[in-house]
Design a protein around this motif. Structure first.
Motif, short mmCIF file in Angstrom:
data_model
loop_
_atom_site.label_atom_id
_atom_site.label_comp_id
_atom_site.label_asym_id
_atom_site.label_seq_id
_atom_site.Cartn_x
_atom_site.Cartn_y
_atom_site.Cartn_z
N LEU A 1 -1.84 -9.57 -5.90
CA LEU A 1 -2.33 -9.64 -4.52
C LEU A 1 -3.40 -10.71 -4.36
O LEU A 1 -3.40 -11.47 -3.39
N ASP A 2 -4.29 -10.80 -5.33
CA ASP A 2 -5.35 -11.81 -5.25
C ASP A 2 -4.76 -13.21 -5.37
O ASP A 2 -5.26 -14.16 -4.77
N GLU A 3 -3.68 -13.34 -6.13
CA GLU A 3 -3.09 -14.66 -6.36
C GLU A 3 -2.34 -15.17 -5.12
O GLU A 3 -2.27 -16.37 -4.89
N GLU A 4 -1.78 -14.26 -4.34
CA GLU A 4 -0.88 -14.69 -3.26
C GLU A 4 -1.47 -14.61 -1.86
O GLU A 4 -1.01 -15.30 -0.96
N PHE A 5 -2.48 -13.76 -1.67
CA PHE A 5 -2.97 -13.52 -0.31
C PHE A 5 -4.48 -13.71 -0.25
O PHE A 5 -5.19 -13.43 -1.19
N ARG A 6 -4.94 -14.15 0.92
CA ARG A 6 -6.36 -14.43 1.08
C ARG A 6 -7.05 -13.50 2.07
O ARG A 6 -8.26 -13.48 2.14
N LEU A 7 -6.29 -12.73 2.86
CA LEU A 7 -6.92 -11.80 3.79
C LEU A 7 -7.43 -10.58 3.04
O LEU A 7 -6.91 -10.23 1.98
N PRO A 8 -8.45 -9.88 3.57
CA PRO A 8 -8.94 -8.66 2.91
C PRO A 8 -7.83 -7.63 2.75
O PRO A 8 -7.03 -7.42 3.66
N MET A 9 -7.79 -7.00 1.57
CA MET A 9 -6.79 -5.98 1.29
C MET A 9 -7.48 -4.62 1.23
O MET A 9 -8.36 -4.41 0.39
N GLY A 10 -7.08 -3.71 2.09
CA GLY A 10 -7.68 -2.39 2.11
C GLY A 10 -7.38 -1.71 3.43
O GLY A 10 -6.57 -2.19 4.22
N THR A 11 -8.03 -0.58 3.69
CA THR A 11 -7.85 0.16 4.92
C THR A 11 -9.16 0.13 5.70
O THR A 11 -10.21 0.48 5.17
N GLY A 12 -9.08 -0.31 6.97
CA GLY A 12 -10.24 -0.63 7.79
C GLY A 12 -11.47 0.24 7.64
O GLY A 12 -12.55 -0.25 7.32
N PRO A 13 -11.38 1.56 7.84
CA PRO A 13 -12.59 2.38 7.79
C PRO A 13 -13.24 2.46 6.41
O PRO A 13 -14.43 2.72 6.29
N TYR A 14 -12.45 2.24 5.34
CA TYR A 14 -12.91 2.56 3.98
C TYR A 14 -13.18 1.35 3.10
O TYR A 14 -13.75 1.48 2.03
N ILE A 15 -12.78 0.16 3.52
CA ILE A 15 -12.86 -1.02 2.66
C ILE A 15 -14.31 -1.41 2.42
O ILE A 15 -15.14 -1.36 3.33
N SER A 16 -14.64 -1.81 1.19
CA SER A 16 -16.02 -2.15 0.83
C SER A 16 -16.37 -3.56 1.31
O SER A 16 -15.49 -4.39 1.54
N PRO A 17 -17.67 -3.85 1.47
CA PRO A 17 -18.09 -5.19 1.91
C PRO A 17 -17.57 -6.30 1.01
O PRO A 17 -17.14 -7.36 1.49
N GLU A 18 -17.59 -6.07 -0.31
CA GLU A 18 -17.15 -7.14 -1.21
C GLU A 18 -15.64 -7.36 -1.13
O GLU A 18 -15.16 -8.49 -1.29
N GLN A 19 -14.87 -6.31 -0.84
CA GLN A 19 -13.43 -6.50 -0.63
C GLN A 19 -13.17 -7.34 0.62
O GLN A 19 -12.24 -8.13 0.65
N VAL A 20 -14.00 -7.17 1.65
CA VAL A 20 -13.87 -7.98 2.86
C VAL A 20 -14.02 -9.46 2.50
O VAL A 20 -13.39 -10.33 3.10
N LEU A 21 -14.86 -9.75 1.49
CA LEU A 21 -15.10 -11.12 1.06
C LEU A 21 -14.10 -11.59 0.00
O LEU A 21 -14.22 -12.70 -0.52
N GLY A 22 -13.13 -10.75 -0.35
CA GLY A 22 -12.10 -11.16 -1.29
C GLY A 22 -12.35 -10.79 -2.73
O GLY A 22 -11.59 -11.20 -3.62
N VAL A 23 -13.41 -10.01 -3.02
CA VAL A 23 -13.71 -9.62 -4.40
C VAL A 23 -12.91 -8.35 -4.74
O VAL A 23 -13.00 -7.35 -4.03
#
Length: 478
Positions: free
Chosen positions: A181-203
């Protein structure tokens, strides 16, 4: 019988030693079927001799044009065989995309946490008990080198004895396996209410991301409210980088100050400000008297305007960190890309590419191979994903890549397959190599032709612009 290909599944159908009994659920990306194992020596036998209830998860390849659904299913197929213990479903087998993709696993007899969410706010003792059990499950998962990255009510189940079970590893990260997923996509991966701040930034390599999501769960279970709402845009997701949640005791006055301390600590923007491990969180939920209270415990209102403004300026300057595997083995191993043209290339060129790739892998035994092809689209977001016969082009190219690589006989942990959608094939290959710190690109050249002179050479552009070594292969090279 043989695999059913991509024909419509129905009750009573048999393939790969399983019989479909009934469809239990259809979600956004997959359907769940109750199945019977027909093999004489099946491993799904319980102590009393009866068969363990099994379910088959089947991706819905043609109801969505979202390529992440396909990649997420591949991720789950890759991670689930590695997992053991009571906190995950037992894995029994999988089918490939060139026949019928599926995963067969144990059917958890208990209930989903989602059913309790509808009753929130829950009694404090139950909120704490759920937190302890889910934290224990996360600790066990992290010990197995996996970060879940999609902790939410529907992905948590409980066995009849109360043990928490984590399900759905489509967005997960195994630190000793490739992160597709990290290799192919650049948008944040997760579920809106629960995603962590660092996931929003791609970590995607931070275990404490799961603790943030657990903090969101505890907040909701205790108050009946979501701390960050239900954002649906990247801008909405980024608000959690600078806007703190309303203190939970503001919603519920009988919430103990120590529980507010724990919840708000889980929801800290900086991972290092959270608990170090899920085990530590579970321990303090069980022994709140050992918790050191801070100003979080008595907080009544959200932070003031100036504090939020300061954090917003800081968040605006944050660059997403490139996610890297925690495994020393992968960090030391070179990454080699084999870039194939599955539509315009010849069989001779494909064979030449395979021979050169094989030689290179023999000289680099620790290497990891990424097989890459570009699905050329005229305009991003405007392309039709399904051809008239209903066959998904993305899946077909994925299957073709796997057929090309099969004679290389590589360990599945050492090879990945990527179908990238782009209007500029050379640019897509160059961007992929840059984003994933590729060491070497092997690419075919079709030789001279009127079409090549008219369109320009993809391989020549890759040679000119890539930051790594590039080997250009021509057909019939010996």
């Amino acid at each position: 019988m043989n695999g059913p290909g991509h024909h419509k599944l129905h009750s009573g159908m048999e393939f790969d030693g399983y019989r479909l009994e009934e469809k239990l659920h259809t979600g956004g990306m997959a359907a769940l079927w109750r199945v019977t194992d027909l093999r004489e020596r099946h491993p799904a036998t319980q102590e009393d001799g009866t068969q363990l209830p099994l379910i088959m998860k089947v991706p819905l390849l043609y109801s969505s044009d979202d390529p992440t659904a396909i990649v997420a299913f591949e991720v789950e197929q890759m991670i689930m065989p590695k997992l053991k213990g009571a906190h995950v479903p037992r894995y029994f087998g999988a089918g490939d995309f060139d026949a019928q993709p599926y995963i067969v696993m144990e059917q958890i007899a208990g209930t989903s946490l989602r059913s309790r969410f509808e009753q929130a706010p829950l009694p404090i003792a139950e909120v704490v008990d759920i937190g302890i059990r889910v934290a224990h499950a996360l600790q066990d998962l992290h010990r197995q080198h996996v970060i879940h990255l999609d902790v939410k009510p529907s992905n948590i189940m409980f066995r009849p004895d109360g043990t928490a079970v984590l399900i759905d590893f489509g967005l997960s990260r195994h630190d000793r396996l490739p992160d597709l997923l990290d290799e192919e996509f650049r948008l944040p991966m997760g579920t809106g209410p629960y995603i962590s701040p660092e996931q929003v930034l791609g970590v995607r390599n931070e275990p404490r991301s799961d603790l943030f999501s657990l903090g969101v769960l505890l907040y909701h279970l205790a108050t009946g409210q979501r701390p960050f709402g239900h954002p649906t845009s990247v801008a909405g997701l980024k608000k959690r980088l600078y806007r703190d949640p309303i203190p939970p005791r503001n919603h519920r006055s009988d919430l103990p100050s120590w529980l507010q301390e724990i919840i708000l600590r889980c929801l800290e923007v900086e991972p290092r400000a959270r608990f170090d491990t899920a085990a530590q969180l579970a321990l303090l939920l069980q022994h709140p008297d050992q918790l050191q209270l801070t100003a979080r415990a008595e907080k009544q209102v959200q932070d003031g305007y100036l504090s939020v403004l300061k954090r917003r300026f800081q968040a605006a300057g944050v660059e997403p960190a490139l996610s890297q595997s925690a495994s020393d083995q992968l960090s030391r191993a070179p990454i080699i890309v084999a870039a194939l043209d599955l539509t315009g290339g010849t069989e001779a060129l494909a064979e030449s590419l395979r021979n050169i790739t094989r030689r290179m892998l023999q000289t680099e035994p620790g290497a990891r191979l990424a097989c890459l092809t570009i699905r050329k689209v005229s305009r991003i977001g405007m392309d039709e994903s399904l051809i008239q016969q209903g066959e998904n082009i993305h899946v077909k190219q994925l299957v073709d890549l796997k057929h090309w690589a099969r004679p290389l006989n590589l360990n599945p942990d050492k090879i990945t397959f990527h179908v990238l959608e782009a209007s500029d094939p050379a640019g897509a290959i160059i961007d992929y190599a840059h984003s994933n710190q590729v060491d070497h690109i092997i690419i075919g050249s079709r030789g001279s032709s009127a079409l090549r002179r008219y369109l320009g050479s993809v391989s020549a552009q890759v040679v000119a612009e890539a930051e790594c070594t590039v080997t250009v292969v021509k057909a019939n090279e010996k």
